[in-house]
Design a protein around this motif. Structure first.
Motif, short mmCIF file in Angstrom:
data_model
loop_
_atom_site.label_atom_id
_atom_site.label_comp_id
_atom_site.label_asym_id
_atom_site.label_seq_id
_atom_site.Cartn_x
_atom_site.Cartn_y
_atom_site.Cartn_z
N VAL A 88 -115.60 -58.40 -117.45
CA VAL A 88 -116.39 -59.61 -117.20
C VAL A 88 -116.12 -60.12 -115.79
CG1 VAL A 88 -116.73 -62.02 -117.87
CG2 VAL A 88 -116.49 -60.26 -119.63
N GLY A 89 -114.84 -60.22 -115.41
CA GLY A 89 -114.49 -60.71 -114.08
C GLY A 89 -115.08 -59.84 -112.99
N LYS A 90 -114.97 -58.55 -113.15
CA LYS A 90 -115.47 -57.62 -112.13
C LYS A 90 -116.98 -57.73 -111.97
CE LYS A 90 -115.70 -53.28 -113.14
NZ LYS A 90 -115.33 -51.90 -113.50
N MET A 91 -117.72 -57.87 -113.07
CA MET A 91 -119.16 -57.98 -112.99
C MET A 91 -119.60 -59.27 -112.28
SD MET A 91 -120.48 -55.21 -114.13
CE MET A 91 -119.06 -54.48 -113.29
N LEU A 92 -118.89 -60.36 -112.53
CA LEU A 92 -119.22 -61.62 -111.86
C LEU A 92 -119.05 -61.50 -110.35
CD1 LEU A 92 -117.48 -64.16 -114.29
CD2 LEU A 92 -119.95 -63.92 -113.93
N VAL A 93 -117.94 -60.90 -109.93
CA VAL A 93 -117.68 -60.78 -108.49
C VAL A 93 -118.61 -59.75 -107.85
CG1 VAL A 93 -115.94 -60.30 -106.73
CG2 VAL A 93 -115.29 -61.48 -108.82
N THR A 94 -118.90 -58.66 -108.56
CA THR A 94 -119.82 -57.66 -108.03
C THR A 94 -121.17 -58.28 -107.70
OG1 THR A 94 -118.76 -55.86 -109.24
CG2 THR A 94 -121.03 -55.51 -108.55
N GLN A 95 -121.66 -59.12 -108.59
CA GLN A 95 -122.94 -59.79 -108.36
C GLN A 95 -122.86 -60.70 -107.14
OE1 GLN A 95 -124.22 -62.55 -111.44
NE2 GLN A 95 -126.35 -62.00 -111.10
N ALA A 96 -121.77 -61.47 -107.02
CA ALA A 96 -121.62 -62.39 -105.89
C ALA A 96 -121.48 -61.64 -104.58
CB ALA A 96 -120.43 -63.30 -106.12
N LEU A 97 -120.80 -60.50 -104.60
CA LEU A 97 -120.62 -59.72 -103.37
C LEU A 97 -121.92 -59.05 -102.93
CD1 LEU A 97 -117.11 -58.05 -103.79
CD2 LEU A 97 -117.84 -59.62 -101.99
N GLY A 98 -122.88 -58.95 -103.83
CA GLY A 98 -124.17 -58.42 -103.44
C GLY A 98 -124.82 -59.25 -102.35
N GLU A 99 -124.49 -60.54 -102.32
CA GLU A 99 -125.01 -61.43 -101.29
C GLU A 99 -124.00 -61.66 -100.17
OE1 GLU A 99 -126.29 -65.06 -103.11
OE2 GLU A 99 -127.55 -64.06 -104.60
N ALA A 100 -122.72 -61.83 -100.53
CA ALA A 100 -121.71 -62.15 -99.51
C ALA A 100 -121.27 -60.92 -98.73
CB ALA A 100 -120.50 -62.80 -100.18
N GLY A 101 -121.26 -59.76 -99.36
CA GLY A 101 -120.87 -58.53 -98.69
C GLY A 101 -119.38 -58.25 -98.70
N GLU A 102 -118.56 -59.25 -98.35
CA GLU A 102 -117.12 -59.06 -98.30
C GLU A 102 -116.41 -60.40 -98.40
OE1 GLU A 102 -116.89 -57.07 -94.48
OE2 GLU A 102 -116.29 -58.94 -93.49
N ILE A 103 -115.11 -60.34 -98.73
CA ILE A 103 -114.28 -61.53 -98.87
C ILE A 103 -112.99 -61.29 -98.10
CG2 ILE A 103 -112.99 -63.02 -100.47
CD1 ILE A 103 -114.98 -62.03 -102.67
N THR A 104 -112.54 -62.29 -97.36
CA THR A 104 -111.26 -62.19 -96.67
C THR A 104 -110.13 -62.56 -97.63
OG1 THR A 104 -112.21 -62.72 -94.52
CG2 THR A 104 -109.84 -63.10 -94.78
N ILE A 105 -109.16 -61.65 -97.77
CA ILE A 105 -107.95 -61.92 -98.54
C ILE A 105 -106.86 -62.28 -97.54
CG2 ILE A 105 -106.34 -61.06 -100.28
CD1 ILE A 105 -109.26 -61.21 -101.23
N LEU A 106 -106.45 -63.52 -97.55
CA LEU A 106 -105.61 -64.10 -96.51
C LEU A 106 -104.14 -64.03 -96.89
CD1 LEU A 106 -105.66 -65.67 -93.80
CD2 LEU A 106 -105.92 -67.77 -95.14
N GLU A 115 -103.20 -67.52 -111.61
CA GLU A 115 -102.45 -66.51 -112.35
C GLU A 115 -103.06 -65.15 -112.10
OE1 GLU A 115 -102.75 -67.24 -116.56
OE2 GLU A 115 -104.84 -66.65 -116.64
N CYS A 116 -102.33 -64.10 -112.46
CA CYS A 116 -102.89 -62.75 -112.47
C CYS A 116 -103.64 -62.53 -113.79
CB CYS A 116 -101.79 -61.71 -112.35
SG CYS A 116 -100.80 -61.83 -110.85
N GLY A 117 -104.67 -61.74 -113.75
CA GLY A 117 -105.39 -61.42 -114.98
C GLY A 117 -106.72 -60.79 -114.66
N GLY A 118 -107.29 -60.12 -115.66
CA GLY A 118 -108.54 -59.42 -115.46
C GLY A 118 -109.66 -60.31 -115.01
N ILE A 119 -109.71 -61.54 -115.50
CA ILE A 119 -110.74 -62.47 -115.03
C ILE A 119 -110.17 -63.52 -114.10
CG2 ILE A 119 -110.72 -64.26 -116.85
CD1 ILE A 119 -113.83 -63.97 -116.85
N ASN A 120 -108.92 -63.95 -114.31
CA ASN A 120 -108.41 -65.05 -113.49
C ASN A 120 -107.92 -64.63 -112.11
OD1 ASN A 120 -109.03 -67.47 -114.62
ND2 ASN A 120 -107.26 -67.52 -115.99
#
Length: 369
Positions: A30-48, A103-108
């Motif tokens: 579920v978490g991966k699908m939500l982010v995949t959809q959002a990245l379709g528009e954003a393209g990339e995210i900076t991990i700081l 926290e760490c987790g598949g969706i969180n």
């Protein structure tokens, strides 16, 4: 060092984050699908990287709250965590410079990425648990002096709530849990607002990087046809966690699971060779593992259940009769083992009448009473 996350990185990150979630932290698919959809528009995210975060930067962590069993049947719309963050920004009058996992987790581990993609924010490579815990006050942020209030909460109907209990983070958990239940068992939250200096002082660093490395290790070991479970354990030696070992191999023979007061509670029994049997008790996350009357691991150390052949993490809501599994014990980072930390998320916090004993000391395990 900071890095850029793209769609191609999500499988590894979600898999590793689910492993660190110790059975909780939400469904990785579920978490991966939500982010995949959002990245379709954003393209990339900076991990700081937290060391590259300005001391006066304003960081607002976000997460999903509720029983993992609910998410299996009630998919998030995807706008809820962003609404929670916006609501908290309006309430406090301060705009986030970055967001971060609680926290760490598949969706969180995914929820902050979703917000970041939608808001154009970086995500700090750190969190407040280094694993997953079921309650809001069970954070290193809380242990080391950051208030969880104010908290903003949102649901799929665009209903929002604000709570402020001052420094009483446990009281905040009870109030927010009650509203989460009335929201249908799931809500999205923004809380523990803090400066960059506070992040460096109280957070567990580089857990998104670690999750990515774990997920990559599992994938590559499968491709190279080597034992992914052993590769996972071997890879922990040079990390902040420092130690892991396989506690048990066997087949799931019984799962007792119920949704109670906003949590998934229960236990799983796993049969091994001969008469050997392991029982793992959980409250969203795995809490204690007992092998034939002998304790082999206990919270806050990580107890992770994976598929025996693939090392794919299995969440507590995904446990089923007949699964062939390996159970892995992983040492928690030192910041999680201080007396102050154990008072908040040690065994007694879950009603377990056991002392905390580090998993690395239990290679010759003690009898459980």
């Amino acid at each position: 060092m900071s890095w850029t996350l793209r769609k191609a990185d999500l499988d590894d990150l979600a898999r590793g984050a689910a492993l660190l979630g110790t059975g909780g932290g939400g469904d990785p698919f579920v978490g991966k699908m939500l982010v995949t959809q959002a990245l379709g528009e954003a393209g990339e995210i900076t991990i700081l990287d937290p060391e590259e975060l300005d001391d006066d930067a304003w960081v607002i962590p976000v997460a999903q709250m509720g029983a993992p069993t609910v998410v299996v049947e009630k998919m998030p719309r995807g706008t809820e965590p962003e609404l929670a963050l916006i609501t908290l920004e309006k309430h406090t009058g301060r705009t986030a410079d970055a967001t971060m996992p609680m926290e760490c987790g598949g969706i969180n581990s995914m929820i902050p990425l979703l917000v970041a993609a939608r808001r154009g924010l970086p995500v700090v490579d750190a969190d407040g648990m280094g694993r997953a815990f079921p309650q809001l006050e069970m954070e290193t942020f809380s242990v080391y002096g950051i208030s969880a209030s104010p908290l903003a909460m949102a649901n799929e109907h665009d209903e929002v709530a604000i709570f402020d209990t001052g420094s009483d983070n446990a009281r905040l958990e009870g109030l927010a849990r009650g509203v989460t239940s009335r929201f249908g068992g799931m809500a999205h939250i923004a809380q523990y607002s803090m400066t960059g200096a506070d992040v460096k002082r109280t957070a567990i660093p580089r857990t998104l990087s670690l999750a990515s490395a774990i997920g990559r290790s599992i994938r590559l070991s499968r491709e190279q046809r080597v034992d992914p479970v052993q590769a996972l354990v071997d890879g922990l030696a040079d990390t902040l966690y420092g130690y892991g070992r396989v506690l048990f191999h066997g087949k799931v023979i019984d799962v007792d699971r119920r949704t109670d007061e906003g949590f998934a509670r229960g236990s799983v029994r796993i049969a091994g060779v001969g008469d050997e049997e392991l029982e793992v008790q959980f409250q969203n996350e795995n809490l204690i593992a007992v092998q034939s009357g002998v304790m082999v691991a206990i919270v806050p150390d990580l107890i992770c259940i994976v598929e025996a052949d693939t090392a794919e993490p299995i969440t507590t809501e995904g446990l089923r009769y007949g699964q062939r599994v390996a159970v892995i014990g992983i040492a928690t980072p030192p910041i999680m083992r201080t007396p102050e930390a154990l008072a908040v998320f040690g065994p007694a916090s879950f009603g377990l009448d056991r002392p905390f004993l580090p998993v690395e000391t239990l290679e010759q395990p003690v009898l459980a009473e």
